[in-house]
Design a protein around this motif. Structure first.
Motif, short mmCIF file in Angstrom:
data_model
loop_
_atom_site.label_atom_id
_atom_site.label_comp_id
_atom_site.label_asym_id
_atom_site.label_seq_id
_atom_site.Cartn_x
_atom_site.Cartn_y
_atom_site.Cartn_z
N GLU A 262 1.22 4.05 -2.34
CA GLU A 262 0.40 3.66 -3.49
C GLU A 262 -1.08 3.62 -3.10
N LEU A 263 -1.37 3.07 -1.93
CA LEU A 263 -2.74 3.03 -1.46
C LEU A 263 -3.29 4.43 -1.26
N SER A 264 -2.49 5.31 -0.69
CA SER A 264 -2.92 6.68 -0.48
C SER A 264 -3.18 7.39 -1.81
N ALA A 265 -2.28 7.18 -2.78
CA ALA A 265 -2.44 7.82 -4.09
C ALA A 265 -3.68 7.32 -4.82
N SER A 266 -4.08 6.08 -4.52
CA SER A 266 -5.26 5.52 -5.18
C SER A 266 -6.56 5.98 -4.52
N GLY A 267 -6.43 6.77 -3.43
CA GLY A 267 -7.62 7.29 -2.76
C GLY A 267 -8.08 6.47 -1.57
N THR A 268 -7.32 5.47 -1.16
CA THR A 268 -7.71 4.65 0.00
C THR A 268 -7.46 5.44 1.28
N PRO A 269 -8.50 5.70 2.08
CA PRO A 269 -8.29 6.44 3.33
C PRO A 269 -7.99 5.51 4.49
N ASN A 270 -7.73 6.07 5.65
CA ASN A 270 -7.61 5.32 6.90
C ASN A 270 -6.59 4.20 6.80
N LEU A 271 -5.35 4.59 6.59
CA LEU A 271 -4.25 3.62 6.46
C LEU A 271 -3.49 3.49 7.77
N GLY A 272 -2.88 2.33 7.98
CA GLY A 272 -2.13 2.13 9.21
C GLY A 272 -1.09 1.03 9.08
N ILE A 273 -0.34 0.85 10.15
CA ILE A 273 0.72 -0.15 10.23
C ILE A 273 0.52 -0.95 11.51
N VAL A 274 0.61 -2.28 11.40
CA VAL A 274 0.56 -3.14 12.58
C VAL A 274 1.90 -3.86 12.71
N THR A 275 2.35 -4.02 13.92
CA THR A 275 3.64 -4.66 14.19
C THR A 275 3.43 -6.09 14.67
N GLY A 276 4.06 -7.04 13.97
CA GLY A 276 3.89 -8.44 14.30
C GLY A 276 4.96 -8.96 15.24
N THR A 277 4.63 -10.05 15.94
CA THR A 277 5.60 -10.79 16.73
C THR A 277 5.45 -12.26 16.35
N ALA A 307 -7.99 -5.11 13.46
CA ALA A 307 -9.32 -5.24 14.05
C ALA A 307 -9.26 -5.27 15.57
N ARG A 308 -8.13 -5.70 16.11
CA ARG A 308 -7.96 -5.74 17.57
C ARG A 308 -7.39 -4.44 18.11
N GLY A 309 -7.36 -3.40 17.28
CA GLY A 309 -6.94 -2.08 17.73
C GLY A 309 -5.45 -1.88 17.82
N ARG A 310 -4.67 -2.70 17.07
CA ARG A 310 -3.21 -2.61 17.19
C ARG A 310 -2.58 -1.74 16.11
N ALA A 311 -3.38 -1.15 15.23
CA ALA A 311 -2.81 -0.36 14.13
C ALA A 311 -2.41 1.04 14.58
N VAL A 312 -1.31 1.51 14.01
CA VAL A 312 -0.84 2.88 14.20
C VAL A 312 -1.09 3.62 12.89
N ALA A 313 -1.72 4.77 12.98
CA ALA A 313 -2.11 5.50 11.77
C ALA A 313 -0.88 5.90 10.95
N TRP A 314 -1.04 5.83 9.65
CA TRP A 314 -0.01 6.28 8.70
C TRP A 314 -0.62 7.34 7.81
N PRO A 315 0.13 8.42 7.48
CA PRO A 315 1.49 8.72 7.94
C PRO A 315 1.50 9.25 9.37
N PRO A 316 2.63 9.14 10.06
CA PRO A 316 2.72 9.69 11.41
C PRO A 316 2.47 11.19 11.42
N GLN A 317 2.04 11.69 12.57
CA GLN A 317 1.79 13.13 12.70
C GLN A 317 3.10 13.90 12.65
N ARG A 318 2.96 15.19 12.43
CA ARG A 318 4.13 16.06 12.30
C ARG A 318 5.05 15.93 13.52
#
Length: 337
Positions: A262-277, A307-318
């Motif tokens: 949904e964020l991508s479809a709305s035009g939001t760039p630079n998306l990612g996923i962070v994993t919590g513990t 912000a601490r550099g823990r995000a992995v870019a979405w979508p994953p590369q091919r």
């Protein structure tokens, strides 16, 4: 990744030392902290000390999230203070390793470009693009510099536009076209006595500055928080009220993918996923003076991790594994349309 504040406005050596001390407090963030420290040392002109930090990270490559990025930064730094042969060897190794992250490709290609190795720079940009992009799929935000850099080098080489150059033109949002920004003759207009030429060049420089400021305003991705199965189980056992946010792990994973789409479809760039513990989340809650059971803390935690550099870019590369940790390729898991 690289701090770009002029040396007269900040003590880069002192900032590097501060970041190194911070590693002692947050060893889990050693990689992003030491990379920033090395960048400050490069800006301070202490390139051997920057190399020492890159070597410190590379001494345990299995613990790094992005070892190829660190190698690429080390190569670019080495070349700048006379270690060309070692830099070239590292660059060759990165090209052979073919990382699925665009950043190392951009860094080593720009290193070649800055030393007038334009044909090799173009070949490196192209290798990265060929590896990471599929026909008909729009490149992720993090890969845009790969196409823009390729466009720039090909413009300097006088190459005709191809499909990727045209795609770069489409992705570029500045009011000044890439062809103008990457015009090899621009440097001559700075010495022109023609007011019209100077005014046109000032307009192009303003456009470049605006694009650069836009990049700085988004230093880390808009990230969605992901809990692995074991962590989510522990979280809900400790804080049952969060069950309203996470009714099941499968629902949690589906929500992540749908939210990002949904964020991508709305035009939001630079998306990612962070994993919590859970321990990290509890420590964050304590630092905020808030109970971990407060659901409004979750997006703040995600932003802090990004912000601490823990995000992995979405979508994953091919061909990359799915972000959910299933071990399957993204295209065969959550990437299925």
């Amino acid at each position: 990744m690289r701090p770009d504040t002029p040396a007269e406005n900040v003590d880069h050596t002192a900032e590097a030392a501060r970041l190194e001390r911070t590693v002692g407090l947050h060893p889990e963030d050693a990689e992003p902290l030491l990379l920033r420290a090395a960048a400050h040392l490069e800006l301070a002109g202490d390139r051997p000390a920057a190399t020492a930090l890159y070597d410190r990270l590379l001494a345990t490559p299995d613990t790094l999230d992005a070892p190829h990025l660190t190698r690429a930064l080390k190569a670019a730094n080495l070349w700048e203070y006379g270690h060309e042969a070692e830099a070239r060897a590292i660059i060759d190794g990165i090209r052979v390793a073919a990382p699925r992250d665009p950043a190392p490709w951009v860094i080593v290609a720009e290193a070649l470009e800055s030393h007038d190795e334009l044909e090799q720079a173009e070949a490196t940009f192209t290798e990265g693009a060929r590896l990471l992009f599929t026909n008909g799929s729009e490149p992720p935000y993090s890969a845009h510099p790969l196409l823009f850099g390729r466009h720039r080098v090909r413009r300097m080489l006088g190459a005709d536009h191809d499909d990727w150059d045209r795609l770069a033109d489409t992705l570029h949002t500045s009011p000044v076209s890439l062809d103008e920004l990457h015009d090899p003759k621009r440097v001559w207009s700075l010495g022109s006595e023609n007011p019209a030429e100077l005014e046109a060049e000032i307009s192009r420089l303003r456009a470049e500055l605006g694009a650069y400021r836009e990049e700085l305003s988004r230093p880390f991705p808009v990230a969605i928080l992901h809990w692995p199965t074991a962590e989510l189980t522990e979280l809900l056992a400790a804080y049952p009220s969060l069950t309203t946010e996470y009714p099941s792990h499968d629902a949690h994973l589906s929500t992540i993918e749908s939210s990002l789409r949904e964020l991508s479809a709305s035009g939001t760039p630079n998306l990612g996923i962070v994993t919590g513990t859970v321990p990290s989340y509890e420590a964050f809650a304590a630092s905020e003076g808030t109970s971990p059971s407060d659901p409004t803390l979750l997006p703040q935690y995600a932003t802090t991790l990004a912000a601490r550099g823990r995000a992995v870019a979405w979508p994953p590369q091919r061909g990359a594994e799915c972000w959910c940790g299933s071990g399957d390729a993204y295209g065969e898991c959550h990437g299925v349309n």
